[in-house]
Design an enzyme around this catalytic site. Structure first.
Site, short mmCIF file in Angstrom:
data_model
loop_
_atom_site.label_atom_id
_atom_site.label_comp_id
_atom_site.label_asym_id
_atom_site.label_seq_id
_atom_site.Cartn_x
_atom_site.Cartn_y
_atom_site.Cartn_z
N ALA A 63 -0.21 -1.11 -4.06
CA ALA A 63 -0.70 -2.21 -4.90
C ALA A 63 -1.58 -3.10 -4.04
CB ALA A 63 0.48 -3.01 -5.43
N GLY A 107 2.70 1.68 -4.16
CA GLY A 107 2.18 2.08 -5.47
C GLY A 107 1.37 3.37 -5.40
N GLU A 110 3.83 6.00 -5.68
CA GLU A 110 4.38 5.95 -7.04
C GLU A 110 3.43 6.59 -8.04
OE1 GLU A 110 5.11 1.68 -6.55
OE2 GLU A 110 7.18 2.02 -7.17
N GLU A 130 7.47 -1.09 0.85
CA GLU A 130 7.55 -2.41 0.23
C GLU A 130 8.51 -3.37 0.92
OE1 GLU A 130 7.39 0.45 -1.39
OE2 GLU A 130 6.12 0.30 -3.16
C1 3H9 Z 1 3.22 -2.01 -3.50
O1 3H9 Z 1 2.53 -1.04 -3.52
C2 3H9 Z 1 4.14 -2.40 -4.62
C3 3H9 Z 1 4.30 -1.29 -5.58
O2 3H9 Z 1 5.63 -0.83 -5.56
C4 3H9 Z 1 3.89 -1.66 -7.00
C5 3H9 Z 1 4.42 -2.92 -7.55
C6 3H9 Z 1 4.19 -3.14 -9.03
N1 3H9 Z 1 -3.57 -4.51 -0.42
O3 3H9 Z 1 -4.11 -2.50 8.14
P1 3H9 Z 1 -5.58 -2.39 8.26
C7 3H9 Z 1 -6.37 -4.50 3.86
S1 3H9 Z 1 3.17 -3.08 -2.19
C8 3H9 Z 1 -4.58 -5.31 -0.05
O4 3H9 Z 1 -6.25 -3.24 9.26
P2 3H9 Z 1 -5.31 0.31 9.20
C9 3H9 Z 1 -5.98 -5.24 5.13
O5 3H9 Z 1 -5.59 -6.56 4.84
C10 3H9 Z 1 2.01 -2.36 -1.09
N2 3H9 Z 1 -5.21 -5.21 1.13
O6 3H9 Z 1 -6.04 -0.88 8.46
C11 3H9 Z 1 -7.26 -5.15 5.91
O7 3H9 Z 1 -8.15 -6.14 5.40
P3 3H9 Z 1 -9.16 -6.90 6.37
C12 3H9 Z 1 2.57 -1.22 -0.36
C13 3H9 Z 1 -4.79 -4.25 1.96
O8 3H9 Z 1 -6.24 1.45 9.10
C14 3H9 Z 1 -7.84 -3.79 5.52
O9 3H9 Z 1 -7.20 -3.46 4.30
N3 3H9 Z 1 1.63 -0.77 0.64
C15 3H9 Z 1 -3.75 -3.39 1.64
O10 3H9 Z 1 -4.81 -0.12 10.53
C16 3H9 Z 1 -7.55 -2.71 6.54
O11 3H9 Z 1 -6.15 -2.68 6.81
C17 3H9 Z 1 1.64 -1.24 1.89
O12 3H9 Z 1 2.46 -2.04 2.25
C18 3H9 Z 1 -3.13 -3.53 0.38
N4 3H9 Z 1 -2.14 -2.72 -0.01
O13 3H9 Z 1 -4.00 0.61 8.33
C19 3H9 Z 1 0.59 -0.69 2.80
N5 3H9 Z 1 -3.54 -2.54 2.69
O14 3H9 Z 1 -10.01 -5.82 6.97
C20 3H9 Z 1 -0.05 -1.80 3.56
C21 3H9 Z 1 -4.45 -2.87 3.60
O15 3H9 Z 1 -9.86 -7.85 5.47
N6 3H9 Z 1 -1.16 -1.35 4.39
N7 3H9 Z 1 -5.22 -3.90 3.18
O16 3H9 Z 1 -8.28 -7.59 7.40
C22 3H9 Z 1 -0.96 -0.68 5.55
O17 3H9 Z 1 0.14 -0.34 5.94
C23 3H9 Z 1 -2.19 -0.41 6.39
O18 3H9 Z 1 -3.19 -1.27 5.95
C24 3H9 Z 1 -2.72 1.04 6.31
C25 3H9 Z 1 -4.11 1.10 7.03
C26 3H9 Z 1 -1.75 1.97 7.04
C27 3H9 Z 1 -2.91 1.47 4.90
#
Ligand code: 3H9
Length: 705
Positions: A63, A107, A110, A130
């Site tokens: 999400a 998500g 999911e 999450e």
């Molecule tokens: C969820 O899904 C809830 C569901 O159950 C549904 C509910 C109804 N959203 O980390 P990076 C941005 S909860 C918005 O530096 P990497 C991040 O802020 C979600 N923004 O890259 C950054 O922005 P900026 C569950 C996001 O290559 C840029 O993307 N998912 C999101 O080192 C690059 O990110 C997670 O918890 C997001 N979901 O790592 C996954 N994700 O450049 C969270 C990233 O402006 N994300 N951004 O600073 C991660 O673990 C890592 O970002 C990922 C990439 C491994 C994907």
């Protein structure tokens, strides 16, 4: 369709592409786009099925986390609901395949589980992270995952939030095939096989065969709950377990409804707000005003370290882990052997625990070259000094490095307190000198405080920030002052902990209250772990700065004089048995009472509340001064320092965020009271006063910057 989601054709198969950089989050428009594409595939008689794939680096990382803040602040009226979209994919009468590369997280997984089949490249990862944001899966992840992976794996993934590799995902049934070569081609081939076989597309929500029975599941949930208790105070893992348990006891729809309730409770909790603050904070700290992506970085291919002690050894491991060859230099063979033996033991422990195979350890050990000479230092792109904390010695080392290092090499000091400009003054190239302050154990702790001197070049700063990421650290840029951000604040915190002991609290009461608050360890126990002699040496170095008439802690120096350096000598604030288990020591209690009597300190009963206020507000007040002086760029930088370097609970968001949660007016008023009672050490920070009076928060201060 929208720009975010497009539908193209590969013969008789529809190819749905997600295009929402950087991570294809399910931002507004994406789930709607997927639903529309699926509807079109279903309606188009010329199409026999669909593959969905992410553009760029990844499938779908979940999400859009930014939306959560909008919901909890009331800015966005409707909640986030992908349930119907996922159901519409699952109900598509034609077979569908999710083609996964990068990450299918939250998500993203999911949505993928709504597809009839999932294929992935070998490097892909899937997970329900999450809980790391203080929430639980909210789009039926806790209901579909156990149906694919079985209850034990699902509960583990939802409760600890750690991802699994494609290989493991295949083994447990989350994905159906690992694709070698081109992902889209592989996914299309897989789907064509399914179409040819005429298989009825399976709906995950109807696959109940892995849900087990109550007798088999009970010990799984019990074990998961016991494990989740280790994340002291954190609600989300327990909620995630409850939601998976609902999958095993209720119908799919009722299980989804229960998940939703638990998801909403978590989403609106202070814990998730704090953890989302930390998620974005860890990324925000990488952004340095005035140092953009255009700044040229220095290529780091070879590294060298001076000192094979606890810190030097840990730092060398970081480089070796990142695949960077590193020389480690000591002055005596004995010290070098000792340092190497510890590195080897640390790696061996990891191998024994199954974290990585022996070959990985051998490769890493081979990257580390131990030696007594400076041979090869002239080729190093970065040299890190990790000798004892003392200005004279550090300057001597830097003067030597100035003669040996090649032009353009970074000269980093692992000082934890000393003036980086003074260290740099021992060289002819202060613009290449910078502080790289690691935290013990340096191979484990994620924080790297990067200390900029007055003339440190932009290139050296940008390289250091990028290097931190390469070494799997969180780099936080700080200014030059005594103790920088972390230790300067720690000084105030430790001071109050010791004053509280002098005023009547027992060491175990102070540590106990802070442990209960969520700290990884209490401050006195940390002192014993790190070695009380470290602080003692630093206090001697800075003795000349002590102001007459200002109270300073009395006990720690006396403990050192008694040879009680902490765990390593079997005694410090506590006494330790051979397994390093601490017990309170009556000798220490007597010492404290005697010292307090001699210093005429009025001993009284101290409440837990006072322990928390005195220690936390000392951190916050000093943090505010650090912000005023520009030593930290933002309040969130301080939070990230504390969470990654000092065992501060992420679910409290860091000390500054905690201050916001308490309310800065309340914090300021108590600081003023402490000032009245205890004097100038509690001088309120001007910034704290201003924010409190304006009814503002540190988070608002950051936003306004
Ligand atoms: C969820 O899904 C809830 C569901 O159950 C549904 C509910 C109804 N959203 O980390 P990076 C941005 S909860 C918005 O530096 P990497 C991040 O802020 C979600 N923004 O890259 C950054 O922005 P900026 C569950 C996001 O290559 C840029 O993307 N998912 C999101 O080192 C690059 O990110 C997670 O918890 C997001 N979901 O790592 C996954 N994700 O450049 C969270 C990233 O402006 N994300 N951004 O600073 C991660 O673990 C890592 O970002 C990922 C990439 C491994 C994907």
């Amino acid at each position: 369709m929208s720009e975010l989601v497009s539908l193209s054709r590969a013969g008789e198969i529809g190819v749905i592409s997600i295009n929402n950089p950087p991570v294809n989050a399910l931002s507004p428009g994406v789930p709607e786009g997927i639903a529309a594409a699926i509807a079109e595939v279903a309606a188009d008689a010329s199409l026999k099925g669909a593959v969905m794939i992410g553009s760029g680096q990844t499938f779908i990382a979940g999400a859009d986390i930014k939306e959560f803040g909008k919901i909890t602040s009331g800015q966005r009226k409707e909640g986030i609901n992908f349930l119907d979209v996922i159901k519409s994919i699952e109900d598509c009468p034609k077979p569908t395949v999710a083609a996964i590369h990068g990450t299918a997280f939250g998500g993203g997984l999911e949505v993928a589980m709504g597809f009839h089949y999932r294929v992935a490249v070998a490097s892909a990862q899937v997970g329900q992270p999450e809980v790391k944001l203080g929430i639980i899966p909210g789009a039926a992840g806790t209901q579909r995952l156990p149906r694919l992976a079985g209850v034990a794996k699902a509960v583990q993934m939802c409760a600890d939030g750690n991802p699994v590799s494609a290989k493991e995902a295949l083994a447990v049934g989350i994905i159906d095939r690992i694709v070698d070569g081109d992902l889209l081609e592989g996914a299309l081939a897989f789907l064509r096989e399914k179409i040819a076989a005429g298989e009825q597309p399976p709906k995950t929500r109807e696959r109940n065969e892995k849900l087990g029975d109550e007798a088999a599941n009970a010990p799984i949930f019990e074990a998961a709950r016991a494990q989740a208790k280790k994340a002291r105070g954190l609600m989300a893992p327990q909620a995630a377990i409850e939601a998976v348990e609902a999958a095993t006891k209720l119908s799919f729809d009722k299980g989804v409804a229960r998940e939703r309730e638990l998801f909403n409770q978590c989403l609106h909790s202070d814990q998730s707000k704090a953890m989302i603050h930390v998620f974005f904070g860890e990324r925000e700290v990488a952004k340095i005003p005035g140092i953009g992506r255009d700044v040229q970085q220095i290529e780091i291919k070879k590294a060298a370290i001076i000192g094979a002690g606890t810190m030097g050894g840990g730092i060398a491991m970081n480089y070796a882990n990142a695949g960077i060859p590193v020389i480690i230099k000591e002055t005596t063979q004995e010290a070098l052997d000792r340092g190497l033996a510890i590195i080897r033991k640390n790696y061996q422990n990891s191998v024994n625990k199954g974290r990585f195979p022996q070959e990985v350890m051998d490769k890493r050990m081979a990257l580390i070259t131990p030696q007594l000479s400076y041979d090869g230092f002239e080729e190093a792109d970065i040299i890190t000094e990790a000798v004892f904390e003392g200005m004279a010695l550090k300057k001597e080392v830097f003067a030597e490095l100035d003669k040996i290092a090649k032009p353009g090499a970074i000269l980093a000091s692992n000082t934890s307190t000393l003036n980086i400009d003074e260290i740099a003054s021992a060289t002819s190239r202060p613009e290449f000198v910078i502080g790289h302050h690691y935290f013990s154990p340096a191979n484990v702790m994620r924080l790297l405080e990067i200390v900029r001197g007055q003339v440190t070049s932009k290139e050296v700063i940008a390289t250091s920030m990028a290097l931190a990421k390469r070494l799997k650290k969180v780099g936080v840029l700080v200014g030059n002052c005594y103790g920088f951000v972390g230790n300067r604040m720690l000084h105030q915190y430790g001071r109050e902990a010791q004053f509280l002991v002098e005023e009547g609290a027992k060491p175990q009461e102070v540590d106990g209250a802070l442990y209960k608050f969520g700290m990884a360890m209490g401050p006195l126990a940390v002192g014993d772990l790190a070695g009380l002699d470290v602080g003692w040496r630093i206090r001697k170095e800075f003795k000349h700065l002590e102001k007459a008439g200002v109270r300073h802690p009395l006990i720690a120096d006396l403990l050192c004089e008694m040879g009680r350096y902490g765990q390593k000598t079997g005694a410090g604030w506590y006494k330790y048995d051979e397994n390093r288990k601490a017990t309170p020591d009556p000798e220490v209690e007597k010492l404290i009472e005697d010292v307090a009597a001699e210093a005429q300190i009025n001993r009284r009963t101290i409440t837990e509340e006072e322990i928390i206020e005195r220690t936390q507000y000392a951190l916050i007040n000093e943090g505010a001064k650090i912000l005023e002086e520009g030593i930290a760029l933002r309040a969130v930088d301080i939070d990230i320092v504390y969470i990654n370097g000092y065992g501060y609970p992420a679910w409290r968001g860091g000390p500054m965020w905690y201050g916001d949660t308490v309310g800065l007016k309340k914090v300021y008023d108590r600081v003023c009271q402490f000032y009245e009672e205890h004097g100038e050490l509690w001088t309120p920070a001007t910034l704290l006063k201003e924010l409190a009076e304006a009814g503002k928060t540190f988070a608002e201060y950051d936003k306004a910057k």
